[in-house]
Enzyme design. Sequence first.
Site, PDB file in Angstrom:
ATOM      1  N   PRO A   2       9.495  -8.657  30.435  1.00 33.00           N
ATOM      2  CG  PRO A   2      10.613  -6.904  31.425  1.00 33.00           C
ATOM      3  CD  PRO A   2       9.291  -7.199  30.815  1.00 33.00           C
ATOM      4  CD  GLU A   3       9.247 -14.503  28.691  1.00 36.82           C
ATOM      5  OE1 GLU A   3       9.876 -15.786  28.628  1.00 36.82           O
ATOM      6  OE2 GLU A   3       8.197 -14.322  27.764  1.00 36.82           O
TER       7      GLU A   3
END
Length: 271
Positions: A2-3
């Site tokens: 997840p960014e």
Amino acid sequence: MPELPEVEVTRLSFASRIAGARIEFVMVGKPLRWPLGCEGAQLHGQQVLAVRRRGKYLLLDLSEGLLLMHLGMSGSLSFGANLPAPGKHDHFDLVTSLGTLRLHDSRRFGAVVYAAGEADAAAQKLLGRLGAEPLSEAFDALVFHQWLNVRNTAIKPLLLAGHAVVGVGNIYASEALFLAGIRPTTRASRISKPRAALLHHAIQTVLTNAVAKGGSTLRDFSNADGEAGHFQLDAMVYDRAGLPCKVCAAPIKSIRQGQRSTFYCAICQKA
């Protein structure tokens, strides 16, 4: 992993619903990346005041201290009043008067850490060296160019390092460089002031669009309501090796930089 957009989308999906809740119980399962830093009972009775984000960290402001949450490589949060019993890969439950916030992480690279405040050593160890927030006024185009001007490493890994600007992960670095017309192997010091301004704007544009589309779901990312993201469907270069560029029809190329896959168009990103 997840960014920044996925973390921001996660925050937006539960922040308003948990604000004002009182913590009733804390369940800590198998060890995560870092220890909680306090006994779970110490959090009982505290109120969740707000949920903020710093880079890829979620910060839950409590009536006494805060919780820093990181989703690691494959973690996700869910929030609801009627969650099922914890499963094999559910490693942290924050049970509150308004619902349970649960961290699901099959690889256990995520973390939940308690700190007495943002200036506390435990918080500064995680947040103290992060760069400017790309979607805030702290991300200044001139300062960004000055920082790039004295660095001779390739621009793509430099963006991933997070020292100048935080949260521009692998997907969005490739997309921003394409939008700015800059090849990912170009040395940062060779990027002129006008081109740095283009990249600055591209980073903000790409991240803003990604948040609006719910982030990217490449494997199993979902927000706290279980909803997948759709940005990956509109990607210009990421994960499109061999496919025609959506602008010039040349095949998208893929290279390895710092053990990460990089995607670019050799025609649209000449230098």
